[in-house]
Design an enzyme around this catalytic site. Sequence first.
Site, PDB file in Angstrom:
ATOM      1  N   HIS A  57       0.844  -1.190   0.000  1.00 45.36           N
ATOM      2  CA  HIS A  57       0.000   0.000   0.000  1.00 45.36           C
ATOM      3  C   HIS A  57       0.885   1.247   0.000  1.00 45.36           C
ATOM      4  CE1 HIS A  57       0.529  -0.726   4.434  1.00 45.36           C
ATOM      5  NE2 HIS A  57       0.910   0.511   4.329  1.00 45.36           N
TER       6      HIS A  57
HETATM    7  P1  TYD Z   1      -1.542  -2.453   7.594  1.00 46.49           P
HETATM    8  O1  TYD Z   1      -0.924  -1.111   7.740  1.00 46.49           O
HETATM    9  O2  TYD Z   1      -2.411  -2.692   6.410  1.00 46.49           O
HETATM   10  O3  TYD Z   1      -0.456  -3.613   7.649  1.00 46.49           O
HETATM   11  P2  TYD Z   1       0.955  -3.867   6.964  1.00 46.49           P
HETATM   12  O4  TYD Z   1       1.299  -2.705   6.099  1.00 46.49           O
HETATM   13  O5  TYD Z   1       1.870  -4.038   8.096  1.00 46.49           O
HETATM   14  O6  TYD Z   1       0.842  -5.127   6.201  1.00 46.49           O
HETATM   15  O7  TYD Z   1      -2.362  -2.777   8.930  1.00 46.49           O
HETATM   16  C1  TYD Z   1      -2.835  -4.071   9.205  1.00 46.49           C
HETATM   17  C2  TYD Z   1      -4.077  -3.940  10.052  1.00 46.49           C
HETATM   18  O8  TYD Z   1      -3.751  -3.340  11.306  1.00 46.49           O
HETATM   19  C3  TYD Z   1      -5.168  -3.085   9.413  1.00 46.49           C
HETATM   20  O9  TYD Z   1      -6.410  -3.724   9.642  1.00 46.49           O
HETATM   21  C4  TYD Z   1      -5.101  -1.796  10.172  1.00 46.49           C
HETATM   22  C5  TYD Z   1      -4.524  -2.181  11.525  1.00 46.49           C
HETATM   23  N1  TYD Z   1      -3.680  -1.115  12.080  1.00 46.49           N
HETATM   24  C6  TYD Z   1      -4.071  -0.422  13.210  1.00 46.49           C
HETATM   25  O10 TYD Z   1      -5.155  -0.663  13.772  1.00 46.49           O
HETATM   26  N2  TYD Z   1      -3.260   0.540  13.722  1.00 46.49           N
HETATM   27  C7  TYD Z   1      -2.074   0.851  13.150  1.00 46.49           C
HETATM   28  O11 TYD Z   1      -1.337   1.746  13.653  1.00 46.49           O
HETATM   29  C8  TYD Z   1      -1.674   0.122  11.981  1.00 46.49           C
HETATM   30  C9  TYD Z   1      -0.361   0.414  11.296  1.00 46.49           C
HETATM   31  C10 TYD Z   1      -2.501  -0.847  11.483  1.00 46.49           C
END
Ligand code: TYD
Length: 140
Positions: A57
Amino acid sequence: MEGQRTTIHDCKKIDLPKVSNPAGNLTAIQQKEDVPFAIKRIYYLYDIPGGQERGAHGHKNLSQLIVAASGSFEVVLTDGKETVSYYLNRPYEGLLIKPGLWRELKNFSSGSVCLVLASEKYSEDDYLRDYKAFKAFKNV
Ligand code: TYD
């Protein structure tokens, strides 16, 4: 918005201070000194299964410093035109990621911990989760 203009060349590895000690080393990160933004959030990824990939992303407005607090992993960045890959494996080294970069994290070693210092609180509105939408945001 800054993220629309950034390129992979705005991202770089930053050497973090290391207090060496035979009893174990220590690294401290101070906002606006060791990392060029005010830190509003810290999170970390752990218990990452073998072969798992994370990220995939972009962010419109979020700056981050990513540190391999333990173990190693790869961070692939693209601005829609160019791509670069960084290998992180030192707790005293951070990767500064500016807004507007698509990122993928992969090749996590067993037991690795990915520590992230972030310039903003969590906001789903800041995410670009679709690569086509990311390219449209970047106008490329
Ligand atoms: P995401 O940023 O999509 O994960 P990555 O980039 O590490 O693969 O986040 C994964 C999940 O965690 C998503 O459902 C959102 C949640 N999340 C939070 O609740 N708080 C946060 O600070 C972050 C970074 C993610």
